[in-house]
Enzyme design. Structure first.
Site, PDB file in Angstrom:
ATOM      1  N   ASP A 173     -32.594  17.095   2.812  1.00 22.20           N
ATOM      2  CA  ASP A 173     -31.522  16.463   3.580  1.00 22.20           C
ATOM      3  C   ASP A 173     -31.199  17.114   4.922  1.00 22.20           C
ATOM      4  O   ASP A 173     -31.217  16.476   5.950  1.00 22.20           O
ATOM      5  CB  ASP A 173     -30.241  16.426   2.741  1.00 22.20           C
ATOM      6  CG  ASP A 173     -30.463  15.772   1.387  1.00 22.20           C
ATOM      7  OD1 ASP A 173     -31.628  15.514   1.032  1.00 22.20           O
ATOM      8  OD2 ASP A 173     -29.479  15.514   0.694  1.00 22.20           O
ATOM      9  N   GLU A 403     -29.423  24.487  -8.865  1.00 23.63           N
ATOM     10  CA  GLU A 403     -30.111  23.499  -8.031  1.00 23.63           C
ATOM     11  C   GLU A 403     -31.118  24.194  -7.111  1.00 23.63           C
ATOM     12  O   GLU A 403     -32.217  23.710  -6.890  1.00 23.63           O
ATOM     13  CB  GLU A 403     -29.053  22.746  -7.208  1.00 23.63           C
ATOM     14  CG  GLU A 403     -29.582  21.574  -6.406  1.00 23.63           C
ATOM     15  CD  GLU A 403     -28.460  20.856  -5.648  1.00 23.63           C
ATOM     16  OE1 GLU A 403     -27.296  21.336  -5.685  1.00 23.63           O
ATOM     17  OE2 GLU A 403     -28.747  19.827  -5.018  1.00 23.63           O
TER      18      GLU A 403
HETATM   19  C1  GLC Z   1     -30.242  16.122  -2.651  1.00 23.66           C
HETATM   20  C2  GLC Z   1     -31.630  16.705  -2.389  1.00 23.66           C
HETATM   21  C3  GLC Z   1     -32.696  15.720  -2.835  1.00 23.66           C
HETATM   22  C4  GLC Z   1     -32.479  15.360  -4.300  1.00 23.66           C
HETATM   23  C5  GLC Z   1     -31.032  14.920  -4.576  1.00 23.66           C
HETATM   24  C6  GLC Z   1     -30.720  14.821  -6.061  1.00 23.66           C
HETATM   25  O1  GLC Z   1     -29.999  14.993  -1.909  1.00 23.66           O
HETATM   26  O2  GLC Z   1     -31.805  17.032  -1.056  1.00 23.66           O
HETATM   27  O3  GLC Z   1     -33.982  16.233  -2.648  1.00 23.66           O
HETATM   28  O4  GLC Z   1     -33.373  14.392  -4.704  1.00 23.66           O
HETATM   29  O5  GLC Z   1     -30.121  15.829  -4.022  1.00 23.66           O
HETATM   30  O6  GLC Z   1     -31.006  16.023  -6.707  1.00 23.66           O
END
Ligand code: GLC
Length: 435
Positions: A173, A403
């Site tokens: 992101d 995460e």
């Molecule tokens: C965030 C991360 C993405 C992932 C999502 C759900 O947006 O950047 O890569 O898929 O979270 O975990």
């Protein structure tokens, strides 16, 4: 002689981690699909789900196939497999289905995500071809349509590298890779909104408000043009060629070709061969001599990102080699491994924009580690691959299933009880997977 302290926890704890990882997968599983984590991410995310399938394949192959099948309920008529499949509205997440205004019958977001699916489907199939054959036959045409969508809708004329038209599409992101192009998105007039992510996680670990305004502006642009993906890529406010998606798709194309052979689908294999030939050209376009690495490149200006992201090292995973270039890339990788005790950092620790806690601007992610190491291993860089694997193991053992992790201190960050971290543990990082 007293024993030196090590990072290795006692054996009993290791067994607990395997058990705990399975519990996380089961706890976050909502029938046919799995949430990345409760609260922060209450829907089905595209590439998360595919790593989850890999994790499930260690304990329940049938459930693993179901995870993949459920993702494709969010596939649009034009072939795109959406980045989020909503199915219902959850008050803990923004932007939800109404803001996206997707046009598919099952509510989804309007962009895609890194296409790891074909690679994982091949893994599942090869674990038990007899069990997988019927399921593969149904999924194969869907995978073909999705890959075709990338190769037509996310490439600008004359080009070969795959573009992302929203930073969220890259799965990374707030990577510095998008900074310059995002700066050129004018956030004026964005409809007022309230962020929900900051209710779950510390603001200093998340993208900034200035970035968020632009993320939402891009969603509004897509919605206002009825999610015409060809227009979005050609003329939209943001289009950046991404080494992450380009390499992941190239790898997935190779695996899809293998699946085509298993099924005797000759026409499809020929079409895939064409895509594969273009991936070498794409890599040439993405090579940045200034930093001795592959880098994101703004399609509107031709300018490169000037920092090294971890996805630069996915060229091996993609099966793309250029001996002289690879020698330089290896040097860059050595430098980065030397500067981060808990590798692989998502962004170069020696770059001024590096931030060890802020999401894709520095932290180590288990899923990227898995992909990069898989490629390195295949190309004979076993030592580096093992270093990355053991670092992944260590941060999880020391902190749990976060995460992502701080590459300097190893501390866990972002959401906890995170499904893809648990999945990667089961499939690759746990001592149980040593052989
Ligand atoms: C965030 C991360 C993405 C992932 C999502 C759900 O947006 O950047 O890569 O898929 O979270 O975990």
């Amino acid at each position: 002689m007293s024993k030196l302290p090590t990072d290795e926890p006692p054996a009993a704890k290791k067994i607990d981690l395997d058990k705990r990882a399975i519990e996380i997968l089961r706890e976050n599983s909502w029938g046919d699909y799995t949430l990345p984590t409760k609260g922060l991410y209450p829907y089905q995310w595209n590439w998360d789900s595919m790593f989850v399938a890999l994790g499930f394949s260690e304990i329940d192959l049938d459930r693993a196939w179901t995870e993949v099948e459920s993702l494709f309920q969010g596939q649009w008529k034009n072939g795109m497999a959406a980045h989020i499949v909503f199915r219902r509205d959850s008050p803990s997440y923004f932007p939800g289905p109404k803001i996206w205004g997707g046009t598919h019958e099952v509510a989804t977001s309007g962009c895609s995500q890194p296409p790891v699916a074909a690679t994982i489907v091949r893994d599942l199939y090869e674990k038990d071809p007899q069990m997988g054959e019927e399921r593969l036959r149904k999924l194969f045409p869907r995978l073909m349509r999705w890959h075709r969508w990338f190769h037509t809708m996310r490439v600008i004329s004359g080009g070969a590298a795959i573009a992302v038209t929203h930073p969220w599409e890259s799965g990374r992101d707030n990577s510095p890779d998008w900074d310059e192009a995002l700066q050129n998105v004018d956030p004026t007039g964005v409809t007022p909104y309230q962020r929900k992510d900051l209710g779950h996680v510390d603001a200093e670990m998340r993208p900034t408000d200035a970035q968020y305004d632009r993320y939402i502006k891009l969603v509004e642009y897509g919605r206002n043009c009825g999610w015409d993906h060809s227009q979005i890529t050609r003329e939209g406010p943001f289009a950046v060629a991404d080494p992450g998606i380009t390499f992941i798709l190239a790898r997935a194309d190779r695996d899809l070709r293998a699946l085509a052979r298993y099924l005797g689908a000759r026409d499809s294999a020929r079409e895939i061969d064409k895509w594969l030939r273009r991936s070498q050209l794409a890599a040439d376009y993405l090579w940045n001599d200034q930093i001795d690495a592959y880098a994101a490149r703004d399609l509107r200006t031709g300018r490169f990102s000037d920092g090294v992201s971890s996805v630069a090292f996915l060229s091996y995973y993609a099966g793309i080699t250029r001996p002289r270039r690879d020698a330089k890339l290896q040097k860059t990788l050595t430098r980065i491994l030397d500067s981060a005790p808990y590798s692989l950092p998502s962004f170069d620790p020696q770059h001024p924009k590096f931030d060890s806690r802020r999401y894709w601007r520095g932290p180590t992610w288990a899923i990227v580690n898995y992909l990069v190491a898989r490629g390195l291993e295949e190309y004979g860089f076993a030592e580096k691959a093992q270093r990355i694997r053991l670092d992944t193991r260590k941060v999880i053992q020391n902190n749990g299933f976060y995460e992502y992790f701080d590459p300097i201190t190893g501390a866990g960050s972002g959401g906890n009880h995170f499904t893809w971290t648990a999945a990667i543990w089961l499939a690759w990082a746990s001592p149980m997977t040593d052989n």
